[in-house]
Write a protein that holds these residues in place. Sequence first.
Motif, PDB file in Angstrom:
ATOM      1  N   ARG A  71      36.363  43.291  49.137  1.00  0.00           N
ATOM      2  CA  ARG A  71      36.125  43.321  47.699  1.00  0.00           C
ATOM      3  C   ARG A  71      36.654  44.606  47.062  1.00  0.00           C
ATOM      4  N   ASP A  73      37.140  44.994  43.892  1.00  0.00           N
ATOM      5  CA  ASP A  73      36.336  45.270  42.694  1.00  0.00           C
ATOM      6  C   ASP A  73      35.065  46.049  43.033  1.00  0.00           C
ATOM      7  N   GLU A  88      43.614  37.415  55.084  1.00  0.00           N
ATOM      8  CA  GLU A  88      43.366  36.397  54.051  1.00  0.00           C
ATOM      9  C   GLU A  88      42.889  37.017  52.742  1.00  0.00           C
ATOM     10  N   ASP A  89      42.726  38.321  52.735  1.00  0.00           N
ATOM     11  CA  ASP A  89      42.215  38.990  51.526  1.00  0.00           C
ATOM     12  C   ASP A  89      43.349  39.259  50.546  1.00  0.00           C
ATOM     13  N   ILE A  90      43.030  39.999  49.496  1.00  0.00           N
ATOM     14  CA  ILE A  90      44.038  40.392  48.518  1.00  0.00           C
ATOM     15  C   ILE A  90      45.139  41.182  49.244  1.00  0.00           C
ATOM     16  N   LEU A  98      45.335  48.332  41.857  1.00  0.00           N
ATOM     17  CA  LEU A  98      44.013  48.603  41.277  1.00  0.00           C
ATOM     18  C   LEU A  98      43.442  49.929  41.741  1.00  0.00           C
TER      19      LEU A  98
ATOM     20  N   ALA B  37      40.248  35.349  49.210  1.00  0.00           N
ATOM     21  CA  ALA B  37      40.716  36.113  48.052  1.00  0.00           C
ATOM     22  C   ALA B  37      42.235  36.065  47.889  1.00  0.00           C
ATOM     23  N   GLY B  38      42.953  36.142  49.003  1.00  0.00           N
ATOM     24  CA  GLY B  38      44.413  36.123  48.926  1.00  0.00           C
ATOM     25  C   GLY B  38      44.924  34.830  48.314  1.00  0.00           C
ATOM     26  N   LEU B  41      43.956  34.585  44.530  1.00  0.00           N
ATOM     27  CA  LEU B  41      44.829  35.405  43.690  1.00  0.00           C
ATOM     28  C   LEU B  41      46.171  34.711  43.470  1.00  0.00           C
ATOM     29  N   GLU B  62      33.507  35.445  39.143  1.00  0.00           N
ATOM     30  CA  GLU B  62      32.967  36.517  39.986  1.00  0.00           C
ATOM     31  C   GLU B  62      33.916  37.634  40.443  1.00  0.00           C
ATOM     32  N   ARG B  63      35.155  37.311  40.777  1.00  0.00           N
ATOM     33  CA  ARG B  63      36.037  38.333  41.343  1.00  0.00           C
ATOM     34  C   ARG B  63      36.795  39.070  40.240  1.00  0.00           C
ATOM     35  N   LEU B  64      36.250  40.213  39.846  1.00  0.00           N
ATOM     36  CA  LEU B  64      36.899  41.009  38.808  1.00  0.00           C
ATOM     37  C   LEU B  64      38.278  41.495  39.251  1.00  0.00           C
ATOM     38  N   ASP B  65      38.395  41.849  40.542  1.00  0.00           N
ATOM     39  CA  ASP B  65      39.694  42.328  41.037  1.00  0.00           C
ATOM     40  C   ASP B  65      40.781  41.268  40.852  1.00  0.00           C
ATOM     41  N   ILE B  66      40.439  40.022  41.181  1.00  0.00           N
ATOM     42  CA  ILE B  66      41.422  38.940  41.058  1.00  0.00           C
ATOM     43  C   ILE B  66      41.714  38.635  39.589  1.00  0.00           C
ATOM     44  N   ILE B  68      41.671  40.746  37.111  1.00  0.00           N
ATOM     45  CA  ILE B  68      42.540  41.805  36.575  1.00  0.00           C
ATOM     46  C   ILE B  68      43.972  41.633  37.101  1.00  0.00           C
ATOM     47  N   LEU B  69      44.093  41.462  38.413  1.00  0.00           N
ATOM     48  CA  LEU B  69      45.428  41.392  39.019  1.00  0.00           C
ATOM     49  C   LEU B  69      46.223  40.174  38.558  1.00  0.00           C
ATOM     50  N   PHE B  90      36.350  48.456  33.790  1.00  0.00           N
ATOM     51  CA  PHE B  90      37.661  48.276  34.417  1.00  0.00           C
ATOM     52  C   PHE B  90      38.552  47.283  33.685  1.00  0.00           C
TER      53      PHE B  90
END
Lengths: 210, 199
Positions: A71, A73, A88-90, A98, B37-38, B41, B62-66, B68-69, B90
């Motif tokens: 995560r 974020d 499998e993550d970002i 970020l 997540a990957g 995104l 829920e996923r703020l990172d995703i 934003i990106l 953010f």
Amino acid sequence: MKKIGRLYLITDTAIQKKYSHYQIAQFAVKGGADVIQLRDKTLSTSELIQTAIKIAALCRKHNVTFLVNDRVDVALVANADGVHLGKEDIPIKEARKLLGKNKIIGGTAHSLAEAKKCEHEGADYIGYGHIYPTKTKYKPEKPKGTEQLKLIVSKTGIPVIAIGGISPLNIKEVMATGVHGAAVVGSVLKSSNPLSTLKLLRKNIYDRKK
Amino acid sequence: MVITSGKLRGNELVKHITALSAAGVKAIQLREKKLQAGDLLLITKTAISKIGNSDTKLIVNERLDIAILSRAAGVHSTSNGIENRYIRKFAPRMLSGKSVHSVNEAVKAEKDGYDYVLFGPVYKTPAKVKYGKPQGLKKLGEVCSSVKIPVFAVGGINPQRIKKCINAGAYGVAVIREFADTKNIKKAVKGFRKELGSL
């Protein structure tokens, strides 16, 4: 500052129920862990953030590096030192957008090609494994062993952290490969005395050359 | 607003989002808890590039990172989800929504600064059995009159029930099941458009 230490502990509350993430972090800083990674796939975002903020404060006080699994974020919100990303993550490159260049991003590799890919994408270190048989995660492939590890270490330009089945009994053999450090989960969290196990791991890492 | 069902994968999901957008759906919330997540995104980015200049707002659960990106229009926070102050810190200009299940939660969400709330389940729905009994139109009315931000009614919404929700004060409705079948989007859109005017 990007500080990636040698003794790396992952908090895991799925393989054991005795200790919470924060309790694990507490004995980790006491036992001399250099890096703590918060790993939880089931907590809600708000609970994960609350836990991360508490552990981040503890780690800052003890000068221990604090990373969040997956995560990005949550790492941002808790102002952690960085993230650890699985395959499998970002993607690492996206996470870097970020987090900026001053935060730590760790990648996961199970082969030399994957290790090279992580390095190329700008990872600060690589988690490589599993070195020995482990029960913490389901692993269909065979353990890599220390010879494979030695190869990865010699062909990669960033620190490699070995993971998978590492305990006080085999950590000297792991470190002898020239690897930067070792990540532990089960050998500590399921030991009858996690604190003394951690201390022993630390001793076996840092006293090698004496 | 349409909420994705979590049942489609990869390119199928992108196609579904594109079709919903082409049909005139104004907001799509990506609720894909099982996706890594990957993948999430990548799917969000691809879908946003495909729907391009349309009026459709894509909202990531829920996923703020995703969010934003992928440059999504918004992020949606579930019951124990990300707090609005972190979203604002953010992503100051991003739309933020919150799921609520009572008047108190709705009032708190407004106070916290979320842009809208989803309230439900208004009717009986298999997707939300875990939240217990349907809350009904009366409760929906109470929630709508206690906050100024838009309230979307969710849970068991079909075209026949829209007017009742709007009359109770809802700004709009959020729908999962009626739009989950990829082969039936046109029919669903027709039914909903007739009741709502626009989507």
